[in-house]
Design a protein around this motif. Structure first.
Motif, PDB file in Angstrom:
ATOM      1  N   MET A  14      19.473 -60.107   7.393  1.00  0.00           N
ATOM      2  CA  MET A  14      19.373 -60.876   8.678  1.00  0.00           C
ATOM      3  C   MET A  14      18.760 -62.202   8.003  1.00  0.00           C
ATOM      4  N   LEU A  15      18.020 -62.449   6.993  1.00  0.00           N
ATOM      5  CA  LEU A  15      17.699 -63.657   6.370  1.00  0.00           C
ATOM      6  C   LEU A  15      18.678 -64.044   5.672  1.00  0.00           C
ATOM      7  N   ALA A  16      19.456 -63.280   5.007  1.00  0.00           N
ATOM      8  CA  ALA A  16      20.482 -63.802   4.105  1.00  0.00           C
ATOM      9  C   ALA A  16      21.644 -64.581   5.107  1.00  0.00           C
ATOM     10  N   VAL A  17      21.879 -63.796   6.177  1.00  0.00           N
ATOM     11  CA  VAL A  17      22.718 -64.316   7.060  1.00  0.00           C
ATOM     12  C   VAL A  17      22.259 -65.724   7.727  1.00  0.00           C
ATOM     13  N   LEU A  18      21.089 -65.825   7.932  1.00  0.00           N
ATOM     14  CA  LEU A  18      20.414 -67.008   8.483  1.00  0.00           C
ATOM     15  C   LEU A  18      20.250 -68.217   7.333  1.00  0.00           C
ATOM     16  N   ALA A  19      20.311 -67.941   5.889  1.00  0.00           N
ATOM     17  CA  ALA A  19      20.204 -68.793   5.082  1.00  0.00           C
ATOM     18  C   ALA A  19      21.917 -69.234   4.543  1.00  0.00           C
ATOM     19  N   SER A  20      22.769 -68.480   4.882  1.00  0.00           N
ATOM     20  CA  SER A  20      23.956 -68.747   4.675  1.00  0.00           C
ATOM     21  C   SER A  20      24.438 -69.659   5.795  1.00  0.00           C
ATOM     22  N   ALA A  21      24.050 -69.369   6.998  1.00  0.00           N
ATOM     23  CA  ALA A  21      24.620 -70.201   8.039  1.00  0.00           C
ATOM     24  C   ALA A  21      23.898 -71.672   7.889  1.00  0.00           C
ATOM     25  N   LEU A  34      35.698 -69.247  10.500  1.00  0.00           N
ATOM     26  CA  LEU A  34      35.686 -68.022  10.065  1.00  0.00           C
ATOM     27  C   LEU A  34      35.689 -67.913   8.268  1.00  0.00           C
ATOM     28  N   ALA A  35      36.121 -69.142   7.756  1.00  0.00           N
ATOM     29  CA  ALA A  35      35.689 -69.094   6.275  1.00  0.00           C
ATOM     30  C   ALA A  35      34.041 -68.893   6.018  1.00  0.00           C
ATOM     31  N   TYR A  36      33.306 -69.709   6.619  1.00  0.00           N
ATOM     32  CA  TYR A  36      31.766 -69.372   6.486  1.00  0.00           C
ATOM     33  C   TYR A  36      31.272 -67.857   6.943  1.00  0.00           C
ATOM     34  N   LEU A  37      32.020 -67.569   7.958  1.00  0.00           N
ATOM     35  CA  LEU A  37      31.714 -66.042   8.400  1.00  0.00           C
ATOM     36  C   LEU A  37      31.959 -65.273   7.297  1.00  0.00           C
ATOM     37  N   ALA A  38      33.211 -65.324   6.707  1.00  0.00           N
ATOM     38  CA  ALA A  38      33.768 -64.476   5.676  1.00  0.00           C
ATOM     39  C   ALA A  38      32.771 -64.632   4.327  1.00  0.00           C
ATOM     40  N   ALA A  39      32.482 -65.690   4.127  1.00  0.00           N
ATOM     41  CA  ALA A  39      31.660 -65.885   2.947  1.00  0.00           C
ATOM     42  C   ALA A  39      30.137 -65.285   3.077  1.00  0.00           C
ATOM     43  N   THR A  40      29.723 -65.561   4.384  1.00  0.00           N
ATOM     44  CA  THR A  40      28.336 -64.840   4.898  1.00  0.00           C
ATOM     45  C   THR A  40      28.514 -63.279   4.623  1.00  0.00           C
ATOM     46  N   VAL A  41      29.571 -62.606   4.946  1.00  0.00           N
ATOM     47  CA  VAL A  41      29.565 -61.239   4.975  1.00  0.00           C
ATOM     48  C   VAL A  41      29.679 -60.682   3.371  1.00  0.00           C
ATOM     49  N   VAL A  42      30.623 -61.584   2.631  1.00  0.00           N
ATOM     50  CA  VAL A  42      30.515 -61.353   1.158  1.00  0.00           C
ATOM     51  C   VAL A  42      29.211 -61.385   0.606  1.00  0.00           C
ATOM     52  N   LEU A  43      28.410 -62.221   0.821  1.00  0.00           N
ATOM     53  CA  LEU A  43      27.024 -62.605   0.384  1.00  0.00           C
ATOM     54  C   LEU A  43      26.026 -61.258   0.797  1.00  0.00           C
ATOM     55  N   VAL A  44      26.139 -60.995   2.077  1.00  0.00           N
ATOM     56  CA  VAL A  44      25.228 -60.021   2.404  1.00  0.00           C
ATOM     57  C   VAL A  44      25.628 -58.764   1.904  1.00  0.00           C
ATOM     58  N   ILE A  45      27.049 -58.359   1.772  1.00  0.00           N
ATOM     59  CA  ILE A  45      27.256 -56.985   0.967  1.00  0.00           C
ATOM     60  C   ILE A  45      27.123 -57.047  -0.331  1.00  0.00           C
ATOM     61  N   GLY A  46      27.304 -58.289  -1.025  1.00  0.00           N
ATOM     62  CA  GLY A  46      26.985 -58.280  -2.376  1.00  0.00           C
ATOM     63  C   GLY A  46      25.460 -58.211  -2.591  1.00  0.00           C
ATOM     64  N   LEU A  47      24.684 -58.785  -1.936  1.00  0.00           N
ATOM     65  CA  LEU A  47      23.223 -58.815  -2.135  1.00  0.00           C
ATOM     66  C   LEU A  47      22.828 -57.356  -2.040  1.00  0.00           C
ATOM     67  N   LEU A  48      23.191 -56.598  -0.850  1.00  0.00           N
ATOM     68  CA  LEU A  48      22.578 -55.048  -0.847  1.00  0.00           C
ATOM     69  C   LEU A  48      23.574 -54.372  -1.716  1.00  0.00           C
ATOM     70  N   ALA A  49      24.528 -54.814  -2.172  1.00  0.00           N
ATOM     71  CA  ALA A  49      25.366 -53.709  -3.300  1.00  0.00           C
ATOM     72  C   ALA A  49      24.614 -53.901  -4.730  1.00  0.00           C
ATOM     73  N   SER A  50      24.043 -55.295  -4.846  1.00  0.00           N
ATOM     74  CA  SER A  50      23.362 -55.209  -6.044  1.00  0.00           C
ATOM     75  C   SER A  50      22.040 -54.768  -6.279  1.00  0.00           C
ATOM     76  N   LEU A  51      21.318 -54.493  -5.092  1.00  0.00           N
ATOM     77  CA  LEU A  51      20.094 -53.691  -4.972  1.00  0.00           C
ATOM     78  C   LEU A  51      20.474 -52.264  -5.370  1.00  0.00           C
TER      79      LEU A  51
END
Length: 391
Positions: A14-21, A34-51
């Motif tokens: 949720m913090l990643a979503v807020l920071a992205s927004a 929609l581009a910002y939403l897609a970028a936010t989804v990629v960032l959140v998934i990428g963050l959790l996948a990295s961990l």
């Protein structure tokens, strides 16, 4: 091997979503929503996948060195599963410790390659910023985890090196704890120097140094406690060994339990006006209708229940769930159990049961609870004989 996202992981997302927004529209303006939403989804998934990839690398290598597989849990500060593995040799310890940063470094390199490719292809600023962020996240995971501090992969590598040199696991852990304290002091000094020169970011180095020093001291005390409890098992430390029938029914209401209902504290005895049980017990194992473990409840959790809700809430509603508890058996060595207890709580309720262990019999039925007081009492004879102090 499964991956479980805890409340902390959801909060991090949720913090990643807020920071992205807040940040993405300013860094790459003029894009569709929609581009910002897609970028936010990629960032959140990428963050959790990295961990998750960091922890999965630990788990895979640990299995190759004889460690038992466990559920990988991802929280606000990362994962915790790899810290529970026990190794017979220092080689298994350092290889497992190195695996996580190596995976993070590989993901940072992969993200950097994708970022360069997108820039060359003219994909636009937004995709490049997203990949640059993932590069930064994985690079940060690599660097911080390689610091030689307790609880970090660098600290485990130092432990393995000192263990291999001395041939003594406990001595290696104490050496690693001392190195961790030095590392923490250097980070604090660096942070103070940065602040003196006007760089406010130095506060983060100082806070990290304080955390490393605190964790290193805890590690040193834990090592001495494990050494003092050598040869002892859970059954030796259980203050009041009980039959499975003594476990409290989880379906009982809080009010019935506190007033000494059919299965209240003290085996049905009433409680005094202060709410303290007759025998001074502070944590209770819960069972379901089939006698299986249903969780653990402490007096501190019960004290938080408002009086007007005690008739409607059941013990299981306020207790710590079994997946968030450390469970053990009567024959597990105390030293091994103490090492497994050194994990971060996975939920708000688990804060109340941190340092506790739910004891199960051979059939998986709850028969008691080990509290920090039980561990302290059990370690006293060994500490008196050893006469060593934590650094």
């Amino acid at each position: 091997m499964s991956v479980r996202l805890t409340f902390g992981a959801h909060l991090l997302a949720m913090l990643a979503v807020l920071a992205s927004a807040l940040i993405l529209p300013g860094v790459a303006p003029g894009r569709p929503v929609l581009a910002y939403l897609a970028a936010t989804v990629v960032l959140v998934i990428g963050l959790l996948a990295s961990l998750a990839a960091h922890e999965l690398a630990h788990a895979v290598v640990a299995r190759r060195h004889g460690a038992t597989g466990e559920e990988i849990t991802i929280g606000f500060l990362g994962g915790t599963a790899h810290g529970r593995h026990e190794f017979a040799t220092p080689r298994g310890l350092w290889r497992t410790a190195v695996a996580g940063p190596a995976a993070s470094f590989g993901l940072a390199a992969l993200s950097a390659g994708i970022m360069v490719g997108l820039a060359v292809l003219g994909a636009g600023q937004l995709p490049v910023v997203v990949m640059a962020t993932l590069v930064w996240v994985n690079a940060l995971l690599t660097v911080i985890n390689l610091l030689p501090g307790a609880g970090l992969d660098g600290g485990r590598i130092m432990h393995a090196l000192a263990w291999a040199r001395s041939g003594d696991r406990a001595r290696g852990a104490v050496v690693a704890a001392r190195v961790g304290q030095v590392t923490g002091a250097l980070l604090i000094a660096g942070g103070v120097a940065a602040l003196a020169f006007g760089y406010f970011d130095g506060v983060w180095a100082g806070l990290l140094g304080l955390a490393i020093i605190a964790a290193s001291r805890v590690q040193a005390r834990e090592v001495l406690a494990v050494t003092a409890m050598a040869g002892l098992r859970v059954r030796d430390a259980l203050a009041h060994p009980a039959s499975p029938a003594v476990a409290v029914p989880g379906w009982q209401t809080v009010q019935s339990f506190l007033t000494g209902g059919p299965a209240g504290p003290g085996g049905g005895r009433s409680m005094g006006f202060s709410g303290m049980p007759v025998y001074g017990t502070v944590a209770y194992p819960l069972r379901d209708f089939d006698g299986r473990p249903a969780g653990m409840v402490t007096l501190s959790q019960l004290a938080l229940v408002p009086p007007d809700h005690r008739d409607s809430l059941r013990l299981t509603d306020v207790a710590t769930r079994v997946p968030d508890l450390v469970t053990t058996t009567l024959d597990e060595p105390l030293g091994q159990l103490l090492g497994r207890l050194s994990i971060r709580p996975h939920s708000p309720a688990a804060v109340h049961t941190a340092g506790h262990a739910l004891v199960l019999d051979d059939d998986g039925v709850p028969v008691g609870v080990l509290t920090p007081a039980d561990f302290s009492r059990s370690s006293q004879p060994g500490r008196l004989q050893g006469g060593r102090r934590a650094p």
